[in-house]
Write a protein that holds these residues in place. Structure first.
Motif, mmCIF file in Angstrom:
data_model
loop_
_atom_site.group_PDB
_atom_site.id
_atom_site.type_symbol
_atom_site.label_atom_id
_atom_site.label_comp_id
_atom_site.label_asym_id
_atom_site.label_seq_id
_atom_site.Cartn_x
_atom_site.Cartn_y
_atom_site.Cartn_z
ATOM 1 N N PRO A 6 0.812 -1.221 0.000
ATOM 2 C CA PRO A 6 0.000 0.000 0.000
ATOM 3 C C PRO A 6 0.842 1.267 0.000
ATOM 4 C CG PRO A 6 -0.941 -1.603 1.485
ATOM 5 C CD PRO A 6 0.374 -2.178 1.028
ATOM 6 N N LYS A 7 0.495 2.142 -0.894
ATOM 7 C CA LYS A 7 1.133 3.448 -1.026
ATOM 8 C C LYS A 7 2.634 3.345 -1.306
ATOM 9 C CE LYS A 7 -2.290 5.984 1.611
ATOM 10 N NZ LYS A 7 -2.963 6.408 0.383
ATOM 11 N N SER A 13 -0.868 -7.738 -0.177
ATOM 12 C CA SER A 13 -0.267 -6.804 -1.125
ATOM 13 C C SER A 13 -1.053 -6.846 -2.429
ATOM 14 C CB SER A 13 1.191 -7.216 -1.378
ATOM 15 O OG SER A 13 1.866 -6.277 -2.183
ATOM 16 N N ARG A 27 -5.464 -8.126 -5.649
ATOM 17 C CA ARG A 27 -5.285 -7.587 -4.295
ATOM 18 C C ARG A 27 -5.479 -8.736 -3.313
ATOM 19 N NH1 ARG A 27 -4.644 -2.494 -3.492
ATOM 20 N NH2 ARG A 27 -5.596 -1.946 -5.481
ATOM 21 N N THR A 70 -5.454 -10.160 0.477
ATOM 22 C CA THR A 70 -5.559 -9.820 1.897
ATOM 23 C C THR A 70 -5.507 -11.113 2.696
ATOM 24 O OG1 THR A 70 -6.942 -7.886 1.415
ATOM 25 C CG2 THR A 70 -6.931 -8.701 3.688
ATOM 26 N N GLY A 82 -6.231 0.302 -9.386
ATOM 27 C CA GLY A 82 -4.982 -0.429 -9.280
ATOM 28 C C GLY A 82 -4.311 -0.801 -10.583
#
Lengths: 114, 115
Positions: A40-41, A90, A110, A112, B43
């Motif tokens: 993230p970021k 990630s 994504r 989790t 994304g």
């Protein structure tokens, strides 16, 4: 349209389980594909190069036993995150190139881990 | 050593303002490729431009323009008359000829365009 298809788009898994992510080249037989990870970021970091019919090449610091890559056909590369832990959460994205044109990226997955 | 530097973490502008994103790269190869990608909140990476090291011509595509200067190892990106839809993270990336296909990304610049 998309030339690289990645599946699934998102996945939630329990800690300790394994997750497989697929990356398909839709319009071209790709002998080489690439896997990236993005926390993230943060930026995207190359994890490994997937080679059809041979072992993947991993970047320094990437655990090859944890991130299993299989490139069994010219259109499909898979990344399996084994014994996933929350720190593996990630965004994973694959890519392929053709000649020296732009690199085509999948939609990303994504992950989790809970 | 970081090979692609995007020093700007976040840039906020009001709609219709111009915004320039800086990218400085480092490589010993004489042949290399530079890219810009846009990453919206969804994304996925949206390809914007690829430029090889032998082509220093600046390029304009609609509201987008790029300034490539080998002398300063920079490949800057300008959005003219920004729009809310331009809000995203923008990445500059480098691929060296010796390892074609492997992209080294900069840290990214978050662009926020407000109405």
């Amino acid at each position: 349209g998309a030339v690289v298809s990645q599946h699934p788009s998102w996945v939630i898994c329990k800690s300790g389980t394994s997750v497989k992510i697929e990356c398909r080249s839709l319009d071209f037989q790709a002998t080489t594909m690439f896997w990236y990870r993005q926390f993230p970021k943060q930026s995207l970091m190359l994890m490994a190069t997937s080679n059809e019919g041979s072992k993947a090449t991993y970047e320094q610091g990437v655990e090859k036993d944890k991130f299993l890559i299989n490139h069994a056909s010219l259109t499909l590369s898979t990344l399996t995150v084994t014994s996933a832990h929350p720190e593996d959460s990630s965004f994973y994205i694959c890519s392929r190139v053709r000649g020296n044109t732009e690199a085509f990226f999948g939609q990303g997955t994504r992950l989790t881990v809970v | 050593a970081q090979k692609v530097t995007q020093a700007q973490t976040e840039i906020s502008v009001v709609e219709k303002e111009d915004v320039t994103l800086d990218c400085v790269y480092e490589t010993r190869d004489t042949t290399y490729y530079l890219f810009w990608y846009k990453q919206p909140p969804s994304g996925e990476l949206v390809f914007l431009i690829r430029r090889n090291s032998f082509d220093e011509q600046n390029e304009i595509s609609g509201r987008y323009s790029w300034n490539f200067q080998k002398s300063t190892s920079s490949f800057n990106f300008t959005i003219t008359a920004s729009q809310v839809v331009d809000s995203a993270v923008y990445f500059c990336a480098l691929s060296e000829a010796g390892s074609w296909g492997k992209l080294q990304f900069g840290a990214g610049t978050q662009v926020v365009v407000t109405p």
